[in-house]
Write a protein that holds these residues in place. Structure first.
Motif, PDB file in Angstrom:
ATOM      1  N   GLU A 112       0.832  -1.208   0.000  1.00  0.00           N
ATOM      2  CA  GLU A 112       0.000   0.000   0.000  1.00  0.00           C
ATOM      3  C   GLU A 112       0.866   1.259   0.000  1.00  0.00           C
ATOM      4  O   GLU A 112       0.446   2.314  -0.473  1.00  0.00           O
ATOM      5  N   SER A 113       2.066   1.139   0.542  1.00  0.00           N
ATOM      6  CA  SER A 113       2.963   2.296   0.595  1.00  0.00           C
ATOM      7  C   SER A 113       3.410   2.734  -0.788  1.00  0.00           C
ATOM      8  O   SER A 113       3.908   3.850  -0.964  1.00  0.00           O
ATOM      9  N   LEU A 114       3.245   1.868  -1.783  1.00  0.00           N
ATOM     10  CA  LEU A 114       3.721   2.161  -3.143  1.00  0.00           C
ATOM     11  C   LEU A 114       2.610   2.660  -4.065  1.00  0.00           C
ATOM     12  O   LEU A 114       2.885   3.149  -5.160  1.00  0.00           O
ATOM     13  N   ALA A 115       1.360   2.505  -3.633  1.00  0.00           N
ATOM     14  CA  ALA A 115       0.240   2.737  -4.543  1.00  0.00           C
ATOM     15  C   ALA A 115       0.239   4.142  -5.126  1.00  0.00           C
ATOM     16  O   ALA A 115       0.128   4.326  -6.352  1.00  0.00           O
ATOM     17  N   ASP A 116       0.351   5.148  -4.290  1.00  0.00           N
ATOM     18  CA  ASP A 116       0.257   6.529  -4.772  1.00  0.00           C
ATOM     19  C   ASP A 116       1.411   6.898  -5.705  1.00  0.00           C
ATOM     20  O   ASP A 116       1.197   7.458  -6.786  1.00  0.00           O
ATOM     21  N   ILE A 117       2.637   6.575  -5.309  1.00  0.00           N
ATOM     22  CA  ILE A 117       3.787   7.040  -6.103  1.00  0.00           C
ATOM     23  C   ILE A 117       3.920   6.255  -7.401  1.00  0.00           C
ATOM     24  O   ILE A 117       4.391   6.787  -8.415  1.00  0.00           O
ATOM     25  N   GLN A 118       3.491   4.995  -7.405  1.00  0.00           N
ATOM     26  CA  GLN A 118       3.601   4.229  -8.648  1.00  0.00           C
ATOM     27  C   GLN A 118       2.566   4.650  -9.676  1.00  0.00           C
ATOM     28  O   GLN A 118       2.647   4.257 -10.843  1.00  0.00           O
ATOM     29  N   ALA A 119       1.605   5.459  -9.240  1.00  0.00           N
ATOM     30  CA  ALA A 119       0.655   6.038 -10.198  1.00  0.00           C
ATOM     31  C   ALA A 119       1.226   7.286 -10.846  1.00  0.00           C
ATOM     32  O   ALA A 119       0.660   7.824 -11.801  1.00  0.00           O
ATOM     33  N   ARG A 120       2.369   7.766 -10.315  1.00  0.00           N
ATOM     34  CA  ARG A 120       3.037   8.955 -10.873  1.00  0.00           C
ATOM     35  C   ARG A 120       4.070   8.513 -11.903  1.00  0.00           C
ATOM     36  O   ARG A 120       4.394   7.335 -12.025  1.00  0.00           O
ATOM     37  N   SER A 121       4.611   9.458 -12.623  1.00  0.00           N
ATOM     38  CA  SER A 121       5.671   9.158 -13.591  1.00  0.00           C
ATOM     39  C   SER A 121       6.828  10.128 -13.394  1.00  0.00           C
ATOM     40  O   SER A 121       6.647  11.257 -12.927  1.00  0.00           O
ATOM     41  N   ILE A 131      13.516   8.635 -12.737  1.00  0.00           N
ATOM     42  CA  ILE A 131      13.476   7.661 -11.644  1.00  0.00           C
ATOM     43  C   ILE A 131      12.313   6.693 -11.858  1.00  0.00           C
ATOM     44  O   ILE A 131      11.174   7.111 -12.066  1.00  0.00           O
ATOM     45  N   ASN A 132      12.607   5.405 -11.796  1.00  0.00           N
ATOM     46  CA  ASN A 132      11.581   4.372 -11.964  1.00  0.00           C
ATOM     47  C   ASN A 132      10.937   4.079 -10.611  1.00  0.00           C
ATOM     48  O   ASN A 132      11.484   3.340  -9.788  1.00  0.00           O
ATOM     49  N   TYR A 133       9.771   4.633 -10.368  1.00  0.00           N
ATOM     50  CA  TYR A 133       9.110   4.465  -9.079  1.00  0.00           C
ATOM     51  C   TYR A 133       8.677   3.016  -8.829  1.00  0.00           C
ATOM     52  O   TYR A 133       8.438   2.630  -7.683  1.00  0.00           O
ATOM     53  N   ARG A 134       8.588   2.210  -9.871  1.00  0.00           N
ATOM     54  CA  ARG A 134       8.112   0.835  -9.702  1.00  0.00           C
ATOM     55  C   ARG A 134       9.177  -0.076  -9.086  1.00  0.00           C
ATOM     56  O   ARG A 134       8.867  -1.219  -8.715  1.00  0.00           O
ATOM     57  N   THR A 135      10.400   0.407  -8.984  1.00  0.00           N
ATOM     58  CA  THR A 135      11.463  -0.409  -8.380  1.00  0.00           C
ATOM     59  C   THR A 135      11.651  -0.095  -6.900  1.00  0.00           C
ATOM     60  O   THR A 135      12.526  -0.683  -6.255  1.00  0.00           O
ATOM     61  N   LEU A 136      10.865   0.820  -6.340  1.00  0.00           N
ATOM     62  CA  LEU A 136      11.039   1.211  -4.934  1.00  0.00           C
ATOM     63  C   LEU A 136      10.691   0.064  -3.993  1.00  0.00           C
ATOM     64  O   LEU A 136       9.805  -0.754  -4.266  1.00  0.00           O
ATOM     65  N   ARG A 137      11.352   0.049  -2.848  1.00  0.00           N
ATOM     66  CA  ARG A 137      11.056  -0.944  -1.808  1.00  0.00           C
ATOM     67  C   ARG A 137       9.733  -0.579  -1.141  1.00  0.00           C
ATOM     68  O   ARG A 137       9.423   0.598  -0.957  1.00  0.00           O
TER      69      ARG A 137
END
Length: 514
Positions: free
Chosen positions: A228-237, A241-247
């Motif tokens: 859930e911590s990734l949901a908001d930022i992975q909707a951004r571009s 920086i590739n937000y989909r690789t974040l921990r």
């Protein structure tokens, strides 16, 4: 030359005389290098070095360490057919360098002959003068400031002349005692260097330890993660920086884009040189070298100021305040991070620095630790572009940097924990510095004992050093050169020793870029 009255000229050619034996142990004498018949030979310059081993190893000032050892781990080779070489038993003296480094001296312990640069001088003493004893004494004279007192200053460097070197007075014990002193020094200094190596190893672990603590706290690695911590930022571009690789972060934490949680993200600019003032002024102007590698602002390094008018007009967009977090975006190195201190109410920054100011969702303390985290700052530095050997990060990329945001009470608790860890490691750093100082004092004490006759006992059966001087005087009276030590036959295809003598503690040796 030694006179019949038992005196030698003062170093520097002043014509004054020094008592040869006064105040020395029995059997010892004082003499200049010239009086001892020490051979002085400069090396040769070479602008065509290679690292692939073609030719012969070419020793330069940086190959003599601050501990008086040869270190050829950074080996450079030259193609040369001359016979200007140093061999095992020779003494290598650094005649040209920065003023603080002129006079570094090492004993050569290489099986094969080696070439040496024109910034080095080869010394070969007569039979009766141990080369290792001579090298240790000259290096001790360097460490206690003697050569700094006799050098000639030039543009950006300094040197010791041949005459000043030959006029240098040293003490000479009986040869048998020289051997005993050298053996004792080798034994005792090996223990000192083992201690220094242990201290160095402890020092090298400090930053990796703090980096590990930072990442564990900033990323919440001690808690179970939630996608859930990734949901908001992975909707951004982001362009860089590739937000989909974040921990993934713990429950209740979220990744946010820097420009959404910072009230300001700006980079500086540099005014005309005439608008900057050294040492004093109204507004302190920070440059990259003022951000220390240990994460604080060091404004004692070449402090620069601008006046209030320049600050309010030309540089009004790059004003920074205490608590702002600074990161350099031009390097190498990249990613040095520090907090603007409270020493002044306002500061300014140059174009190589970006300032982040915390917004309402994060505390300034949390922002500081986030931007010191290797994981987070690594996301930024990996976007750097290389131009002519220089790395640059775009301001727009800084604004797209992902920031982990836990609840404010969690931020406060983790910041307190990180402050305690930082203080403990700072205390360890000071202890390491103290131990290094003690090691230096011990070295100096051992050397002082060695050259004042208190390191090893005297033996009344040893042949006095005055016999050596008498022999040299007699040879000169007949026009003969003093007897040289016997050297091994010269070989070809020299192999580069990594180090000479005792192990050399890790560390970069400062020297001219020769």
């Amino acid at each position: 030359m030694t006179t019949d009255s038992g005196t030698v000229p003062e170093p520097g050619g002043s014509g004054a005389e020094v008592d040869v034996t006064g105040g020395l142990p029995a059997g010892w004498v004082r003499a200049t290098l010239g009086e001892l018949g020490v051979e002085v030979q400069p090396g040769f310059a070479s602008g065509k070095h290679n690292r692939d081993g073609t030719g012969i190893l070419h020793l330069r000032p940086m190959n003599v360490t601050r501990n008086g050892m040869l270190d050829t781990l950074d080996a450079r080779y030259v193609v040369d057919d001359s016979d200007r070489r140093v061999e095992r038993g020779d003494v290598l003296f650094n005649n040209t360098n920065s003023p603080a480094l002129v006079g570094k001296t090492a004993w050569v312990d290489s099986v094969e002959p080696l070439a040496f640069s024109n910034h080095m001088t080869r010394l070969r003493g007569p039979e009766g003068l141990d080369g290792k004893f001579l090298a240790a004494q000259l290096h001790h004279m360097w460490s206690t400031g003697y050569f700094k007192s006799i050098l000639n200053n030039h543009v950006n460097q300094a040197s010791v002349s041949r005459k000043a070197l030959l006029d240098t007075v040293i003490v000479v014990p009986p040869l048998a005692e020289q051997h005993r002193i050298v053996a004792k020094l080798d034994d005792l200094l090996a223990h000192v260097e083992a201690g220094e190596a242990a201290v160095e190893a402890a020092s090298e672990k400090q930053q990796p330890l703090m980096d590990s603590i930072l990442d564990r706290c900033i990323l919440g690695l001690r808690h179970e993660s939630s996608n859930e911590s990734l949901a908001d930022i992975q909707a951004r571009s982001s362009k860089k920086i590739n937000y989909r690789t974040l921990r993934a972060l713990p429950v209740g934490w979220v990744w946010r884009v820097a420009q959404d949680v910072c009230s300001s993200i700006v980079c500086g600019s540099t005014p005309q040189a005439s608008l900057m003032h050294a040492d004093a002024g109204e507004i302190p102007f920070l440059k990259v070298y003022n951000i220390s590698k240990r994460g604080f602002i060091d404004f004692t390094v070449r402090p620069t100021f601008v006046d209030r008018g320049t600050h309010e007009k030309n540089l009004k967009r790059s004003k920074v305040l205490p608590g702002d977090v600074l990161t350099n975006i031009v390097g190498p190195p990249l990613g040095k991070t520090a907090v603007v201190p409270v020493d002044h109410s306002e500061w300014n920054i140059n174009q190589a620095i970006v300032a982040f100011r915390a917004g309402p969702d994060i505390s300034p303390e949390w922002l500081r630790f986030v931007l010191q985290s290797p994981y987070v700052i690594g996301l930024l530095t990996r976007t750097a572009r290389a131009t002519a050997g220089q790395f640059n990060i775009a301001l727009s990329t800084c604004r797209e940097l992902p920031i982990p945001v836990p609840p404010r009470n969690v931020q406060d608790a983790l910041c307190e924990e990180l402050e305690i860890s930082a203080e403990q490691l700072a205390g360890l750093h000071e202890n390491v510095r103290s131990l290094n100082g003690e090691a230096l004092e011990l070295r100096n004490a051992l050397m002082h004992a060695a050259f004042t006759g208190t390191l090893v006992p005297q033996d009344p059966d040893d042949e006095p050093a005055s016999v050596l001087l008498d022999r040299i005087r007699a040879q000169r009276a007949f026009g003969a050169k003093p007897d040289r030590r016997k050297r091994a036959p010269r070989k070809t295809s020299p192999a580069a020793p990594q180090t000479s003598g005792r192990p050399v503690p890790a560390g970069t040796q400062e020297a001219l870029p020769l």
